[in-house]
Design an enzyme around this catalytic site. Sequence first.
Site, mmCIF file in Angstrom:
data_model
loop_
_atom_site.group_PDB
_atom_site.id
_atom_site.type_symbol
_atom_site.label_atom_id
_atom_site.label_comp_id
_atom_site.label_asym_id
_atom_site.label_seq_id
_atom_site.Cartn_x
_atom_site.Cartn_y
_atom_site.Cartn_z
ATOM 1 N N HIS A 1 3.160 -3.191 11.209
ATOM 2 C CA HIS A 1 2.499 -3.294 9.832
ATOM 3 C C HIS A 1 2.269 -1.949 9.525
ATOM 4 C CE1 HIS A 1 0.823 -5.613 6.452
ATOM 5 N NE2 HIS A 1 -0.200 -4.671 6.381
ATOM 6 N N GLU A 2 1.217 -1.454 10.105
ATOM 7 C CA GLU A 2 0.753 -0.092 9.552
ATOM 8 C C GLU A 2 1.639 1.015 9.460
ATOM 9 O OE1 GLU A 2 -1.871 -0.106 8.203
ATOM 10 O OE2 GLU A 2 -2.653 -2.148 8.862
ATOM 11 N N CYS B 1 -2.347 -8.241 3.835
ATOM 12 C CA CYS B 1 -2.368 -6.838 3.553
ATOM 13 C C CYS B 1 -3.778 -6.527 2.544
ATOM 14 C CB CYS B 1 -1.093 -6.154 3.175
ATOM 15 S SG CYS B 1 -1.315 -4.511 2.707
ATOM 16 N N HIS C 1 3.705 1.107 6.259
ATOM 17 C CA HIS C 1 3.057 1.760 5.253
ATOM 18 C C HIS C 1 3.285 3.360 5.089
ATOM 19 C CE1 HIS C 1 0.501 -1.225 3.657
ATOM 20 N NE2 HIS C 1 0.101 -1.695 4.356
HETATM 21 ZN ZN ZN Z 1 -1.162 -3.339 4.859
#
Ligand code: ZN
Length: 195
Positions: free
Chosen positions: A147-148, A105, A151
Site C-alpha cells: 500500500h505504501e 488510507c 504511494h
Molecule cells: Zn495510503
Amino acid sequence: MILPIVGYGDPVLRIICDEISIEYPNLKEVLTNMYDTMYNAYGVGLAAPQVGVAIRIFVIDTEPFSDSEDLTKEEQEQLKGFKQTFINANMLKEEGEEWSFNEGCLSIPDVREDVYRNEKITIEYYDENFNKKTEVYDGLIARVIQHEYDHIEGILFTDKISTLKKTLIKKKLQNIMDGKAKPDYRMRFANKKGR
Ligand code: ZN
C-alpha cells in the site's frame, strides 16, 4: 512536528516520487515528522507524498494495529513490533496468491474497500541509516508495504477496485477533494485551504 495530511485529489499523490541521496537535507527531521504525523492520525503507514513531498520514503509501524480483534493470533504476532523506515524502495518481486483485505488510507478518510494483492513480496530499500537491505515479507506486513509502496509510485488503493465500487464512492471522493471530510487529524485538501 505533526504535518497536515494531503487529501485525495491533490496532484502530489499522483507523482512517481524521486529517489533521494544520503545528503538529503534534514532527513532525520523529515522522518521524525512523518512518524509524528502517522501516529497522530492512528495510521500504520505513511508515505512522503502524503505530507506533500514527492520523494521515495515511507514509514511503517504496525504495532498499534496488532491488538485488533479482526485479526488472527498469528497476524497479531506478525504485526507486533514491526517498525521500519523505507528509503528509495524498489519492489523486486510480488508473488503468491492474491488475497483481499479491507484497506483504508489516511489521505482518503472514511473510505474502506477490499483490495486484492499478492501475498508475498521481495523489496530492496535503504533504512534510516542508509544501509541497503533486501527483504522478503508476507501477509499483512507485505500488504502494508505494498500500500505504501504504491504511494511513492503515484497509485492509490481506490485505483485497484472495481468500476462499480469506484462509482459508488465517487461522491465521497469529491467531498474529500472539496474539504468536506472531517477526520480527527489535520488535512490539506485539493480544492480548499487547510482547516
Ligand atoms: Zn495510503
